[in-house]
Design an enzyme around this catalytic site. Structure first.
Site, short mmCIF file in Angstrom:
data_model
loop_
_atom_site.label_atom_id
_atom_site.label_comp_id
_atom_site.label_asym_id
_atom_site.label_seq_id
_atom_site.Cartn_x
_atom_site.Cartn_y
_atom_site.Cartn_z
N ARG A 1 -21.42 98.00 4.17
CA ARG A 1 -20.18 98.34 3.49
C ARG A 1 -19.77 99.73 3.95
O ARG A 1 -20.61 100.60 4.16
CB ARG A 1 -20.33 98.32 1.96
CG ARG A 1 -20.45 96.93 1.35
CD ARG A 1 -19.12 96.19 1.45
NE ARG A 1 -19.13 94.94 0.72
CZ ARG A 1 -19.42 93.76 1.25
NH1 ARG A 1 -19.76 93.70 2.54
NH2 ARG A 1 -19.38 92.65 0.54
N HIS B 1 -14.03 93.87 9.86
CA HIS B 1 -14.91 93.13 8.93
C HIS B 1 -15.04 91.66 9.35
O HIS B 1 -14.64 90.75 8.62
CB HIS B 1 -14.40 93.23 7.49
CG HIS B 1 -15.51 93.08 6.48
ND1 HIS B 1 -15.48 93.70 5.26
CD2 HIS B 1 -16.66 92.36 6.51
CE1 HIS B 1 -16.57 93.37 4.58
NE2 HIS B 1 -17.30 92.55 5.32
N GLU C 1 -11.12 99.67 3.11
CA GLU C 1 -10.53 98.50 3.77
C GLU C 1 -9.32 97.98 2.98
O GLU C 1 -9.34 97.95 1.75
CB GLU C 1 -11.57 97.38 3.87
CG GLU C 1 -12.72 97.71 4.79
CD GLU C 1 -13.74 96.58 4.89
OE1 GLU C 1 -13.43 95.45 4.47
OE2 GLU C 1 -14.84 96.83 5.39
#
Length: 336
Positions: free
Chosen positions: A247, A294, A276
């Protein structure tokens, strides 16, 4: 006798999994939510539109509908809701402690993501180590290798330090051994020999000081946020390569940009970002950075397996009153 209700938050994308979801209609009433915002979702909860929901299947993208599963949201959920099944390995969008306080069991999808995420990590590791982003960018500008040829390093003989030796970390370690890399790791606890695969268990500080490449494979929670920031970067070997498929917020992005600009870090490979889908402009502009939006689990096979695993959690919740893969924090939480 009426069937229990189950709620779908988000979409099931793959045909095989969609058929599995439809098969749940034999044991439950399948429900979708028309809300398009957190405000609308909470209103649906307050007005009884979701009464009788026993279990919810949620996707990463459904955060756009509900917002974070925090205390505010948990306090508004129907009292009937006892299970939230999250389609992902990481579950930082869910406040597990708030769910526990409201008697809600939480599951995730732990091992189905391992191969695809580790593959992505290896891709980024090799690309960052070899400095492939420079010629790739130059080629797209029709400049062949660019005005200055930049060459990287081989993986053979390099020491890979893995922060977080769970399923993904173990998978990546095995794959990187095929490239002749030596492996060390730091974890909450030392793994038994059959799981460590011969990797050396070291302290957090030793891993930072001695690794040629560092891979972040730890979950995001309040304790791991900004695990790496300026003090940690300054402990690392000059020119270290960092890879993050976990993350974004386990690293301090602003501090990372500064460390790259100052030459402390040689190059990085990133699949995840702190805010994000926003990406720090200092990362976008820096050719030392390999970027992916991602994509770690973005394969047909892996996403189908994830969806099917999550549906199995929902099925077990309805049929057996328990979950296939409860999250770590609730491993000892009793079922009613």
């Amino acid at each position: 006798m009426s069937k229990p209700r189950i709620l779908l938050l988000g979409a099931i994308e793959h045909e095989a999994a969609a058929k599995d979801w439809e098969s749940l209609s034999s044991i439950a009433e399948l429900t979708t939510c028309k809300a398009t915002s957190r405000e609308e979702f909470i209103k649906a909860c307050k007005t009884g539109g979701l009464d009788g929901i026993i279990a919810a299947y949620r996707t990463f993208q459904s955060v756009k509908i509900t917002g974070l599963w925090d205390e505010e949201l948990c306090s508004q959920l129907p009292k009937s809701l006892k299970y939230v099944c999250h389609n992902g390995a990481g579950y930082d969008q869910i406040d597990v402690h708030a769910c526990t306080a409201h008697g809600i069991h939480v599951s995730n999808v732990p091992t189905a993501v391992d191969d695809a995420t580790a593959d992505t990590g290896v891709f980024l590791l090799l690309g960052a180590l070899r400095k492939f982003n420079y010629p790739m960018s130059a080629l797209r500008r029709n400049e062949w290798r660019g005005s200055e040829v930049k060459i990287g390093n081989d993986p053979e003989g390099k020491l890979l330090g893995i922060l977080g030796m769970g399923g993904i970390g173990q998978n990546m370690a095995e794959k990187c051994k095929a490239f002749g890399m030596k492996i060390q790791y730091y974890n909450r606890r030392e793994l038994p020999a059959e799981k460590s695969g011969g990797a050396k268990y070291v302290s957090f500080e030793e891993l930072l000081k001695t690794s040629d490449v560092i891979s972040l494979n730890l979950p995001l929670n309040p304790h791991t946020r900004h695990t790496l920031s300026t003090p940690q970067f300054k402990m690392m070997k000059p020119g270290v390569v960092i890879v993050n498929t976990a993350r974004g917020a386990v690293m301090d992005e602003a501090a990372l940009v500064q460390a790259l600009d100052e030459g402390i870090i040689g190059s990085v490979g990133l699949d995840v970002f702190e805010e994000e889908p926003k990406v720090h402009p200092g990362l976008v502009a820096n050719e030392k950075v390999m970027l992916l939006p991602h994509m770690g689990t973005a394969t047909v096979e892996t996403q189908t397996a994830m969806e099917q695993w999550n549906i199995e959690n929902v099925r077990m919740a309805i049929e057996e009153g328990k979950l296939k893969s409860p999250v770590f924090e609730q491993k000892d939480m009793p079922y009613d």
